[in-house]
Design a protein around this motif. Sequence first.
Motif, mmCIF file in Angstrom:
data_model
loop_
_atom_site.group_PDB
_atom_site.id
_atom_site.type_symbol
_atom_site.label_atom_id
_atom_site.label_comp_id
_atom_site.label_asym_id
_atom_site.label_seq_id
_atom_site.Cartn_x
_atom_site.Cartn_y
_atom_site.Cartn_z
ATOM 1 N N ILE A 29 23.235 46.538 -114.372
ATOM 2 C CA ILE A 29 23.676 47.631 -113.706
ATOM 3 C C ILE A 29 22.973 48.669 -113.056
ATOM 4 N N VAL A 30 23.213 49.183 -111.983
ATOM 5 C CA VAL A 30 22.535 50.314 -111.367
ATOM 6 C C VAL A 30 23.870 51.260 -110.695
ATOM 7 N N GLY A 31 23.469 52.438 -110.502
ATOM 8 C CA GLY A 31 24.636 53.198 -109.720
ATOM 9 C C GLY A 31 23.773 54.608 -109.237
ATOM 10 N N TYR A 32 24.395 54.902 -108.142
ATOM 11 C CA TYR A 32 23.875 56.258 -107.721
ATOM 12 C C TYR A 32 24.733 57.104 -106.838
ATOM 13 N N ILE A 33 24.535 58.136 -106.971
ATOM 14 C CA ILE A 33 25.571 59.268 -106.520
ATOM 15 C C ILE A 33 24.630 60.521 -106.004
ATOM 16 N N GLY A 34 24.418 60.920 -104.883
ATOM 17 C CA GLY A 34 23.496 61.888 -104.353
ATOM 18 C C GLY A 34 23.508 62.038 -102.721
ATOM 19 N N LYS A 35 22.501 62.489 -102.309
ATOM 20 C CA LYS A 35 22.308 62.728 -100.790
ATOM 21 C C LYS A 35 21.740 61.731 -99.937
ATOM 22 N N ARG A 36 21.060 60.615 -100.493
ATOM 23 C CA ARG A 36 20.140 59.682 -99.868
ATOM 24 C C ARG A 36 21.065 58.595 -99.613
ATOM 25 N N ASN A 37 20.796 57.736 -98.687
ATOM 26 C CA ASN A 37 21.387 56.326 -98.404
ATOM 27 C C ASN A 37 21.107 55.559 -99.904
ATOM 28 N N ALA A 38 22.270 55.236 -100.458
ATOM 29 C CA ALA A 38 22.283 54.531 -101.649
ATOM 30 C C ALA A 38 21.670 53.077 -101.533
ATOM 31 N N GLN A 39 22.117 52.548 -100.236
ATOM 32 C CA GLN A 39 21.706 50.796 -100.233
ATOM 33 C C GLN A 39 20.372 50.522 -100.817
ATOM 34 N N SER A 40 19.242 51.189 -100.326
ATOM 35 C CA SER A 40 17.866 50.822 -100.635
ATOM 36 C C SER A 40 17.541 51.395 -102.345
ATOM 37 N N ILE A 41 18.268 52.325 -102.577
ATOM 38 C CA ILE A 41 18.093 52.785 -104.118
ATOM 39 C C ILE A 41 18.834 51.502 -105.064
ATOM 40 N N LEU A 42 19.988 51.419 -104.646
ATOM 41 C CA LEU A 42 20.518 50.018 -105.453
ATOM 42 C C LEU A 42 19.746 48.875 -105.328
ATOM 43 N N VAL A 43 19.458 48.696 -104.233
ATOM 44 C CA VAL A 43 18.630 47.167 -104.207
ATOM 45 C C VAL A 43 17.336 47.151 -104.797
ATOM 46 N N GLU A 44 16.701 48.226 -104.841
ATOM 47 C CA GLU A 44 15.448 48.295 -105.661
ATOM 48 C C GLU A 44 15.689 48.650 -106.951
ATOM 49 N N GLY A 45 16.577 49.153 -107.558
ATOM 50 C CA GLY A 45 16.901 49.143 -108.851
ATOM 51 C C GLY A 45 17.261 47.896 -109.407
ATOM 52 N N LEU A 46 17.903 47.208 -108.643
ATOM 53 C CA LEU A 46 18.459 45.625 -109.005
ATOM 54 C C LEU A 46 17.158 44.873 -109.138
ATOM 55 N N LYS A 47 16.041 45.104 -108.349
ATOM 56 C CA LYS A 47 14.838 44.325 -108.307
ATOM 57 C C LYS A 47 14.241 44.647 -109.616
ATOM 58 N N LYS A 48 14.139 45.637 -110.102
ATOM 59 C CA LYS A 48 13.503 46.256 -111.323
ATOM 60 C C LYS A 48 14.328 45.560 -112.495
ATOM 61 N N LEU A 49 15.572 45.056 -112.467
ATOM 62 C CA LEU A 49 15.964 44.523 -113.366
ATOM 63 C C LEU A 49 16.118 42.824 -113.321
ATOM 64 N N GLU A 50 15.563 42.143 -112.406
ATOM 65 C CA GLU A 50 15.410 40.839 -112.129
ATOM 66 C C GLU A 50 14.890 40.239 -113.560
ATOM 67 N N TYR A 51 13.879 40.996 -114.219
ATOM 68 C CA TYR A 51 13.399 40.187 -115.435
ATOM 69 C C TYR A 51 14.457 39.897 -116.492
ATOM 70 N N ARG A 52 15.680 40.537 -116.282
ATOM 71 C CA ARG A 52 16.710 40.169 -117.275
ATOM 72 C C ARG A 52 17.544 38.761 -116.992
ATOM 73 N N GLY A 53 17.204 38.166 -115.885
ATOM 74 C CA GLY A 53 17.688 36.982 -115.585
ATOM 75 C C GLY A 53 19.274 37.085 -114.749
ATOM 76 N N TYR A 54 19.652 36.289 -113.979
ATOM 77 C CA TYR A 54 20.663 36.462 -112.911
ATOM 78 C C TYR A 54 20.789 35.469 -112.121
ATOM 79 N N ASP A 55 22.214 35.030 -111.856
ATOM 80 C CA ASP A 55 22.500 34.020 -110.834
ATOM 81 C C ASP A 55 23.199 34.610 -109.498
ATOM 82 N N SER A 56 23.386 35.902 -109.506
ATOM 83 C CA SER A 56 23.834 36.331 -108.277
ATOM 84 C C SER A 56 23.932 38.056 -108.238
ATOM 85 N N ALA A 57 24.296 38.500 -107.155
ATOM 86 C CA ALA A 57 24.018 40.016 -107.099
ATOM 87 C C ALA A 57 24.870 40.447 -106.020
ATOM 88 N N GLY A 58 25.036 42.079 -106.303
ATOM 89 C CA GLY A 58 26.002 42.409 -105.134
ATOM 90 C C GLY A 58 25.789 44.148 -105.262
#
Length: 610
Positions: free
Chosen positions: A4-33
């Motif tokens: 899980i990753v979440g953001y609230i602030g002043k910047r565009n959230a899309q890149s922050i969320l995607v980069e955050g999910l990349k940092k969690l790839e080591y946990r294993g997954y089969d889909s993302a959103g």
Amino acid sequence: MCGIVGYIGKRNAQSILVEGLKKLEYRGYDSAGIAMFTTDGLQVRKAKGRLAVLESNLETAPLEGTVGIGHTRWATHGKPSDVNSHPHTDGSMKFSVVHNGIIENYLELKEELIAQGHRFVSETDTEVISHLISREYDGDIVKAVQRAIRHMRGAYALGVLTEYEPDRLVAVRNASPLIIGIGDGEHYIGSDIPAILEHTRDVFILNDGEMAVLTKDAVELMTIEGNFISREMIYVDWDVARAEKAGFDHFMLKEIHEQPKAYRDTMRGRIDEEGRSVILPELKMTANDIRAIRNVHIVACGTAYHAGLIGKTVLENCARLPVEVDVASEYRYRSPLITPETLVIVVSQSGETADTLAALREAKRCGARVLAITNVVGSSVAREADDVLITWAGPEIAVASTKAYTSQLIAFYLFGLYCAQTLGTQDAAWIAEVLAALQSLPEQVENMLEQAETVRAYAEEIAQHEHLFFIGRGVDYAVVMEGSLKLKEISYIHSEAYAAGELKHGTLALIEDGIPVIALATQSALLEKTVSNIKEVKARGAVVLGISDTGHVAALGKAVDHVLAIPATHPLLTPALSVVPLQLLAYYASLARGNDVDKPRNLAKSVTVE
């Protein structure tokens, strides 16, 4: 082991969320959103497969906004697919949820909501949460979430958004990790520190039964009942690599320490509230199907095969059924005697093990019913078996299996007791006694892990040797086979496991002065016999580490050079405890020899070729 990753602030959230999910790839997954607030309202993008698939979709149709939540899914309820991916929404697309964990009573809640006019599109338990919050909403998202979770049983970490209040992000923790990151005019949520470490090192760690309400300018912490709390902020001084391992030096050590959680998760929702019987609603086999079983074949490879050896003892003791255990790579080639009354149980962490999958297909070709015990929803083994018991160990990163193995043991215990209930082969009092002991295992393992340094001292001694022996009798023999494999896998020390009573039939010729022997002796009925076997190797110069439970360790200690105690439990359950010091022994021996613990030479995590 979703992310899980979440953001609230002043910047565009899309890149922050995607980069955050990349940092969690080591946990294993089969889909993302991800889900974000945009000028067009709440928008969701999600896709089965790797993050690259989601990124490609977002390149085609990017989202613009400063508030969002993201998720990498490890399938539990429902196969990997676009529609089963997170985030999930209610029918109005006004509420969105990401969720780690399992909602035990989701079917009951889903039926209730359907009766009230709600319509569902996925197979997941998580979609129920978004509909519950929608139903409870009356203008305050925090109160709606609090009311919704009163209806839920199970484990959950939640990130919640509603289009009606686009300036707030709600996070909730109950038995599944969640952290809050503090920035300057922006705040974050994450299931693990790496998701947000690029942006902040100041975090709050939520405890079970707590929630947080985030705006871009503030964070409020409270209990799920609504009582405000204060919490000291933590500064994270780990680097990203260590953060991925939750502060542990290696994934293997992290996964050894995750075993109490894996035990709880595999039991969750499968034992009734009184703790007196097993519930396995996922099984399609009826009581009559179980009564029709005449024999059982357990088929697996490597570590899973060792779990199957314990499974044999469990099923024979609980259900009084004759059980054979086979290495999957040999099973097809011995022309096994399979009939429609044979239950074949295949065990595979990945669900893709080539030899195990081939054995499954051969069993089905011969007319047997097949039950799969696997850690991966939607895997080939899970899809092709008639029945499936998922082990909720979460992904394993280290090649040497630890929590996947012990979760397989828990699955065997549950299935064995379920068969005993159905067949009447054990009385209700005995079943309740074993279940009580089973539910105590996680805490007992936690206590054992606090004594890890004791094992480390002995491991550093044996790391100086090139040969070593393990001995045990009964289920202890099956456990030392796994201990020996772990040591070989990652320390490269040559080790062999023997049934202790077999030593005199040849193996004693290999015992020489100073050679280490690890003797496991947890079974009362076999203790004296094992002590006699220990004396045989001691007489020939072996240095013996004895491992037993607290009730027998004093007697064993008189016969060995070193002794290690594990907690006492029901004799059938000792493998779930006694294997833990053997895992630690292998880990610390490998460390002492300077090896790559997580990636041993010549080995792969999933064996997908025959």
